[in-house]
Design a protein around this motif. Structure first.
Motif, short mmCIF file in Angstrom:
data_model
loop_
_atom_site.label_atom_id
_atom_site.label_comp_id
_atom_site.label_asym_id
_atom_site.label_seq_id
_atom_site.Cartn_x
_atom_site.Cartn_y
_atom_site.Cartn_z
N SER A 21 4.75 -0.79 -68.55
CA SER A 21 5.22 -0.11 -67.36
C SER A 21 4.48 -0.62 -66.14
O SER A 21 3.32 -1.05 -66.24
CB SER A 21 5.00 1.40 -67.47
OG SER A 21 5.70 1.95 -68.56
N CYS A 22 5.14 -0.56 -65.02
CA CYS A 22 4.53 -0.94 -63.75
C CYS A 22 5.02 0.03 -62.69
O CYS A 22 6.23 0.24 -62.55
CB CYS A 22 4.90 -2.36 -63.37
SG CYS A 22 4.45 -2.86 -61.69
N THR A 23 4.09 0.62 -61.96
CA THR A 23 4.48 1.47 -60.83
C THR A 23 4.00 0.82 -59.55
O THR A 23 2.94 0.19 -59.50
CB THR A 23 3.89 2.88 -60.97
OG1 THR A 23 2.47 2.78 -61.07
CG2 THR A 23 4.44 3.58 -62.20
N VAL A 24 4.81 0.99 -58.52
CA VAL A 24 4.53 0.37 -57.22
C VAL A 24 4.57 1.45 -56.15
O VAL A 24 5.52 2.25 -56.11
CB VAL A 24 5.56 -0.73 -56.90
CG1 VAL A 24 5.28 -1.33 -55.52
CG2 VAL A 24 5.54 -1.81 -57.96
N SER A 25 3.58 1.48 -55.29
CA SER A 25 3.59 2.39 -54.15
C SER A 25 3.26 1.59 -52.90
O SER A 25 2.65 0.52 -52.97
CB SER A 25 2.58 3.52 -54.35
OG SER A 25 1.27 3.00 -54.52
N GLY A 26 3.72 2.11 -51.77
CA GLY A 26 3.47 1.43 -50.50
C GLY A 26 4.51 0.41 -50.12
O GLY A 26 4.38 -0.24 -49.08
N LEU A 27 5.52 0.22 -50.96
CA LEU A 27 6.62 -0.69 -50.69
C LEU A 27 7.93 0.06 -50.94
O LEU A 27 7.95 1.04 -51.68
CB LEU A 27 6.57 -1.91 -51.61
CG LEU A 27 5.38 -2.85 -51.48
CD1 LEU A 27 5.40 -3.87 -52.61
CD2 LEU A 27 5.39 -3.54 -50.12
N THR A 28 9.02 -0.46 -50.36
CA THR A 28 10.34 0.11 -50.66
C THR A 28 10.83 -0.53 -51.95
O THR A 28 11.53 -1.56 -51.93
CB THR A 28 11.31 -0.13 -49.49
OG1 THR A 28 10.71 0.36 -48.29
CG2 THR A 28 12.61 0.60 -49.75
N PHE A 29 10.45 0.09 -53.05
CA PHE A 29 10.69 -0.50 -54.37
C PHE A 29 12.15 -0.85 -54.59
O PHE A 29 12.47 -1.91 -55.13
CB PHE A 29 10.20 0.50 -55.44
CG PHE A 29 10.33 0.01 -56.85
CD1 PHE A 29 11.44 0.37 -57.62
CD2 PHE A 29 9.34 -0.76 -57.42
CE1 PHE A 29 11.56 -0.07 -58.93
CE2 PHE A 29 9.45 -1.20 -58.74
CZ PHE A 29 10.57 -0.85 -59.48
N ALA A 30 13.06 0.02 -54.18
CA ALA A 30 14.48 -0.17 -54.47
C ALA A 30 15.05 -1.40 -53.77
O ALA A 30 16.13 -1.87 -54.14
CB ALA A 30 15.26 1.07 -54.06
N ASP A 31 14.35 -1.95 -52.79
CA ASP A 31 14.81 -3.15 -52.08
C ASP A 31 14.30 -4.44 -52.70
O ASP A 31 14.67 -5.52 -52.25
CB ASP A 31 14.34 -3.11 -50.62
CG ASP A 31 15.07 -2.06 -49.80
OD1 ASP A 31 14.59 -1.76 -48.69
OD2 ASP A 31 16.08 -1.53 -50.27
N LEU A 32 13.44 -4.33 -53.69
CA LEU A 32 12.71 -5.49 -54.19
C LEU A 32 13.19 -6.00 -55.54
O LEU A 32 13.35 -5.22 -56.48
CB LEU A 32 11.22 -5.14 -54.34
CG LEU A 32 10.47 -4.73 -53.09
CD1 LEU A 32 9.07 -4.27 -53.44
CD2 LEU A 32 10.42 -5.86 -52.08
N ASN A 33 13.38 -7.32 -55.63
CA ASN A 33 13.46 -7.92 -56.95
C ASN A 33 12.07 -7.76 -57.60
O ASN A 33 11.04 -7.80 -56.92
CB ASN A 33 13.77 -9.40 -56.87
CG ASN A 33 15.12 -9.68 -56.25
OD1 ASN A 33 16.01 -8.83 -56.27
ND2 ASN A 33 15.27 -10.85 -55.67
#
Length: 122
Positions: A21-33
């Motif tokens: 699993s990988c979680t991302v914060s501080g970015l607009t995740f849904a816009d990113l490949n």
């Protein structure tokens, strides 16, 4: 502040399964490949899999096709890698890569977490 956190790595026997699993914060995740890449000591980084921002296009390096599945949940800013039929040669530190070009290099990202170690014993 951007944070990338990978988890789920472990020591498993050949033929076993893991889910990273990988979680991302501080970015607009849904816009990113998003992609997964791996690196072992003394070896080059290797792109493993990539998924486009909408989730409809997924790509795999030849050595993991049919064994690994990449997925994402944009509602919780999470990326996953289901790894089945693991082989000793899959042993590596696995990293997720936000904002890559799925049509280019899958490890070219300016954001990087600490990685999660996958070790497959024979």
């Amino acid at each position: 502040q951007v944070q990338v956190v990978e988890s789920g790595g472990d020591l498993v026997q050949a033929g076993g399964s893991l889910r990273l699993s990988c979680t991302v914060s501080g970015l607009t995740f849904a816009d990113l490949n998003m992609a997964w890449f791996r690196q072992s000591p003394g070896k080059e980084r290797e792109g493993v899999s990539c998924i486009k921002w909408h989730g409809r296009n997924r790509y795999y390096t030849d050595s993991v096709k049919g064994r690994f599945t990449i997925s994402r949940d944009n509602a919780v800013n999470a990326l996953y890698l289901q790894m089945n039929l693991l082989k000793p040669e899959d042993t590596a530190m696995y990293y997720c890569a936000p904002g890559v070009n799925c049509d280019g290099s899958w490890y070219q990202t300016i954001y990087r977490g600490q990685g999660t170690q996958v070790t497959v014993s024979s």
